[in-house]
Design an enzyme around this catalytic site. Structure first.
Site, PDB file in Angstrom:
ATOM      1  N   ARG A   1       0.805  -1.224   0.000  1.00  0.00           N
ATOM      2  CA  ARG A   1       0.000   0.000   0.000  1.00  0.00           C
ATOM      3  C   ARG A   1       0.841   1.279   0.000  1.00  0.00           C
ATOM      4  O   ARG A   1       0.398   2.317   0.503  1.00  0.00           O
ATOM      5  CB  ARG A   1      -0.956   0.023   1.202  1.00  0.00           C
ATOM      6  CG  ARG A   1      -2.048  -1.030   1.140  1.00  0.00           C
ATOM      7  CD  ARG A   1      -3.050  -0.726   0.017  1.00  0.00           C
ATOM      8  NE  ARG A   1      -4.189  -1.619   0.055  1.00  0.00           N
ATOM      9  CZ  ARG A   1      -4.300  -2.740  -0.651  1.00  0.00           C
ATOM     10  NH1 ARG A   1      -3.326  -3.098  -1.462  1.00  0.00           N
ATOM     11  NH2 ARG A   1      -5.377  -3.498  -0.575  1.00  0.00           N
TER      12      ARG A   1
ATOM     13  N   SER B   1     -11.216   0.988   1.821  1.00  0.00           N
ATOM     14  CA  SER B   1     -10.649   0.484   3.074  1.00  0.00           C
ATOM     15  C   SER B   1     -10.007   1.624   3.861  1.00  0.00           C
ATOM     16  O   SER B   1      -9.244   2.415   3.307  1.00  0.00           O
ATOM     17  CB  SER B   1      -9.615  -0.600   2.800  1.00  0.00           C
ATOM     18  OG  SER B   1     -10.211  -1.725   2.189  1.00  0.00           O
TER      19      SER B   1
ATOM     20  N   GLU C   1      -4.921   3.683   5.721  1.00  0.00           N
ATOM     21  CA  GLU C   1      -4.790   3.518   4.280  1.00  0.00           C
ATOM     22  C   GLU C   1      -5.311   4.772   3.570  1.00  0.00           C
ATOM     23  O   GLU C   1      -4.792   5.165   2.534  1.00  0.00           O
ATOM     24  CB  GLU C   1      -5.553   2.289   3.798  1.00  0.00           C
ATOM     25  CG  GLU C   1      -5.340   1.975   2.319  1.00  0.00           C
ATOM     26  CD  GLU C   1      -5.839   0.591   1.936  1.00  0.00           C
ATOM     27  OE1 GLU C   1      -6.341   0.451   0.817  1.00  0.00           O
ATOM     28  OE2 GLU C   1      -5.730  -0.347   2.759  1.00  0.00           O
TER      29      GLU C   1
END
Length: 305
Positions: free
Chosen positions: A167, A216, A298
């Site tokens: 990520r 998310s 995130e």
């Protein structure tokens, strides 16, 4: 901040950003620049005072802009940067092209970028965040990316330059990603489209796709995305540790952790950026107290409170 370079695109002062993000919150940017094309972007950055901060923004699908807004020039790419081409097994897409559109266009040509189909956002964000799902990541298929530096130089970035991790990537400070090229495996178009249809059905069944969210909220503590396989392990998934802390459905003002998927932070209608970020921080604090696990955001949070 009134002495700005001449542009062929659109340069707007004191531009509200709330309607440009999926969560529909946030204050104004000092300036919003929507370049006409690559040369317009390069010329603008070349002429922009080095004292002025720059923030590249995609479609706002993974972003909280704080209520005080951004003291920067926000650069948002549009039609001049959303082309998609498939040639000799390589898929080249502008940074403003939507991930879903790239996946479908690649499938039409018998090339497999199906993991992009359910990822909300654009290709620039996919590269910057090393977006992925079902065990596949942008880093797995990226050949190179084009970017414009803060000084206006047009450069090529290879995967080694970007230092991909889960990520995240290390795009040089101030760089604006403008294009990416992927080496996509071969596949049967009908099978690829059928796989994507199945992915969409599963996503809609398990995620609050009709609510106002930013995807998310936290990275999985396990350090990898869900694989979608029957043998997937959930112990260190973000949603699982949030559930274990009793926080599914938790609320603060107009912000809520979704009842349908507890790792989705949603705006129920009247949330402020402070509500959303405050709830996220409260979740992080309680999860740590419950399990000793530190959830990492995130969603990107930027701007002033």
């Amino acid at each position: 901040m009134t002495d700005m370079p001449e542009v062929r695109g659109r340069l707007t002062p004191n531009r509200s950003l709330s309607e440009l993000t999926w969560l529909r919150v946030g204050g104004p940017a000092d300036w919003l620049f929507q370049p006409a094309d690559l040369q317009d972007l390069s010329d603008f950055l070349t002429g922009l005072s080095p004292d002025i901060a720059v923030f590249p923004m995609g479609v706002g699908s993974n972003l909280i802009v704080r209520d005080g807004g951004l003291r920067a020039v926000v650069i948002r790419l549009g039609r001049g940067f959303n082309g998609i081409e498939v040639t000799d097994g390589l898929v080249t897409a502008g940074a403003a092209a939507l991930d879903a559109h790239v996946a479908k266009r690649a499938a039409d040509a018998g090339r497999d970028l199906t993991f992009l189909r359910t990822i909300p956002g654009s290709i620039g964000g996919a590269v910057r965040m090393n977006a992925g799902c079902y065990g596949s990541y942008t880093a797995d298929v990226l050949v190179e990316a084009q970017a414009v530096t803060r000084e206006g130089e047009i450069i090529t970035l290879r995967p080694d330059d970007l230092r991909f991790a889960y990520r995240q990537s290390q795009v040089p400070e101030g760089c604006v990603l403008t294009q990416a090229t992927f080496a996509a495996p071969k596949g049967d178009p009908a099978e690829l489209h059928a796989r994507m249809a199945d992915q969409i059905a599963k996503r809609d069944a398990t995620q609050p796709t009709k609510d106002r969210s930013a995807g998310s909220t936290f990275r999985n503590p396990a350090g990898f995305s869900s694989t979608g396989r029957a043998d997937d392990v959930h112990d260190l998934k973000a949603w699982k540790v949030i559930d274990d802390a009793g926080l599914r459905g938790a609320q603060l003002g107009g912000a809520q952790m979704s009842q349908k998927h507890s790792n989705f932070l949603i705006n129920t209608g009247d949330a402020t950026a402070a509500d959303l970020e405050g709830l996220g921080e409260a979740v992080r604090k309680k999860v740590y107290a419950q399990s000793g696990i530190t959830l990492e955001w995130e969603i990107m949070r930027v701007g002033e409170n």
